[in-house]
Design an enzyme around this catalytic site. Sequence first.
Site, mmCIF file in Angstrom:
data_model
loop_
_atom_site.group_PDB
_atom_site.id
_atom_site.type_symbol
_atom_site.label_atom_id
_atom_site.label_comp_id
_atom_site.label_asym_id
_atom_site.label_seq_id
_atom_site.Cartn_x
_atom_site.Cartn_y
_atom_site.Cartn_z
ATOM 1 N N GLU A 181 35.229 26.607 46.204
ATOM 2 C CA GLU A 181 34.624 27.914 46.517
ATOM 3 C C GLU A 181 34.499 28.761 45.250
ATOM 4 O O GLU A 181 33.489 29.439 45.044
ATOM 5 C CB GLU A 181 35.468 28.650 47.557
ATOM 6 C CG GLU A 181 35.383 28.008 48.929
ATOM 7 C CD GLU A 181 36.319 28.627 49.952
ATOM 8 O OE1 GLU A 181 35.991 28.558 51.141
ATOM 9 O OE2 GLU A 181 37.362 29.171 49.579
ATOM 10 N N GLY B 203 40.994 30.961 50.437
ATOM 11 C CA GLY B 203 41.709 29.690 50.425
ATOM 12 C C GLY B 203 42.490 29.417 51.697
ATOM 13 O O GLY B 203 43.194 28.416 51.785
#
Length: 224
Positions: free
Chosen positions: A102, A94
């Site tokens: 993701e 992140g």
Amino acid sequence: MNAKQAAAFRAVGYVKDGMIIGLGTGTTAYWAIQYLGERIKQGLTVTTVATSEETARIARECGINVVALDSVEHIDIDIDGADEIDGAMNLIKGGGGALLREKIVAACSDEFIVIADNSKKVETLGKFPLPVEILPFGWRHTAAKLKILGCSASLREKDEKTFITDNGNYILDCRFGAIGNAADLESEINTIPGVVECGLFVKMAGRVILGYADGTVKELGRQG
Ligand code: 5RP
């Protein structure tokens, strides 16, 4: 070939004709997209799903077919970077702000291959601040609840403005220090109202490819 390029190149070697591929976000995933584009120019046919708008843009520039996640039944291989990787192949992700998409894409994939330079390998997760995607609504209250779990949390900014994710949310970068039990922390964080998702990826990676400055790679696989 530098460390990131070496890891990315090895991962793209696992891609076979006809596969559906998840494309990660960040400077290491960037190289995987470039190498995939080269293979497509040589005749490989694949369909891809992007984990961010930026990745979709880069992929299309490389002549790669990018489709919506909901237009495919599953993903064969997802190739993505990481900010930290521990000995159990748990991850912090992140750093680029794309952790939610993701994680969704990784969870839809038969195999999740993580690519990184070897500096990302750590004994214990937590030196890198943990990104947590939160709703803008009532965000200060969400931050206060996260702090009760034992972190300091700062609202991510970009160009002196609040960073907004592709999903219209905010990111809190949370400093917990050493994270002893990533699975427990992930559950605790994700049950706070206002939290959308956190950047702990627990037992999701099936293979980690670490690149080194001399262009060599080391592969780690999940045992059992
Ligand atoms: C983006 C990510 C990236 O994969 C992570 O930040 C690693 O990026 P890089 O390959 O640029 O070091 O999680 O949200």
